[in-house]
Write a protein that holds these residues in place. Sequence first.
Motif, PDB file in Angstrom:
ATOM      1  N   GLU A  81       0.824  -1.208   0.000  1.00 39.76           N
ATOM      2  CA  GLU A  81       0.000   0.000   0.000  1.00 39.76           C
ATOM      3  C   GLU A  81       0.859   1.260   0.000  1.00 39.76           C
ATOM      4  N   SER A  82       1.941   1.249   0.780  1.00 34.71           N
ATOM      5  CA  SER A  82       2.835   2.415   0.820  1.00 34.71           C
ATOM      6  C   SER A  82       3.555   2.592  -0.512  1.00 34.71           C
ATOM      7  N   LYS A 111       2.360   1.807  -3.429  1.00 32.33           N
ATOM      8  CA  LYS A 111       1.387   2.362  -4.378  1.00 32.33           C
ATOM      9  C   LYS A 111       1.306   3.876  -4.246  1.00 32.33           C
ATOM     10  N   ARG A 112       1.449   4.370  -3.018  1.00 34.43           N
ATOM     11  CA  ARG A 112       1.341   5.810  -2.785  1.00 34.43           C
ATOM     12  C   ARG A 112       2.638   6.560  -3.086  1.00 34.43           C
TER      13      ARG A 112
END
Length: 282
Positions: free
Chosen positions: A199-200, A202-203
């Motif tokens: 998730e990190s 992706k950001r």
Amino acid sequence: LDIRRAIMKEINNDVSVLTAVFPCLHKIIGESTTNPVEVASGESQNRFKFIFQTFFQTISTPAHPVILFLDDLQWSDKLSLQLVRTLVTNVETSNFLFIGSYRDNEIDANHPLSVELKELKKEASNTNFHVSSLTKENVNELISDSICMPQEQTITFSDIVYKKTGGNALFVTQFLRSLWDEGLLFFSLESNTWKWDIESIKRKEIHDDIGLFMSNKILQLPAECQHAMKLLACVGSSCDETTLSMFMRKEKGMKTKTSGKRARRSAVENEDHFLMLNLPLM
């Protein structure tokens, strides 16, 4: 020892012409007892080309063929390119292969490299390869091989890396390094495998400007290292060990700063784990 004898036999007293430019040759042929004879500029260039040719003829043998690879030829100066052409077109040099790479989007028809390549085609046979960006499958294979995990387990991770980098080989390797630096890609001693914060990642943003991308990498270095690099930039393209040691001394009041997860990482999870990502694509 045989190579040293061969070099001294063919070049003899003129070996100092090479060692003056390539001091590392002292490790092979020993310290030179003579200095190069002073000659005019044009004659000096021709002499160096001849001795350089002779040197390569001597060290390129059937038992020990030589492959010379030079990257980023678009940044080469005219004299260096002429020297390369002299080597490649020398019919007396066998057992020798030259490989050069350059960015064709950074040169035009009037660029020194374009001019030399045009002349080279008239004098020697050569093969051109256009290297495009990595495919999504290529990126997955690279990551899978780098962290020693099956491709089916890395495909989700590699898909994100591909989308972020567009398959640019340099961006891929640098992006992986930045993930490691920030603790988003790490080796778990508990599970004895590599893990990542999907998730990190992706950001996370990535700059398509290589200059800006690399400057951000430099800003992540310790403060004293950045200071030393600023000083080194003032002395040119090279410096001796003594000068480097002087620059690398810690300045008073200058403290090393780290940020992010890397600063909190356990000492046992050190840089050695990342050596497998030190890829030849760099």
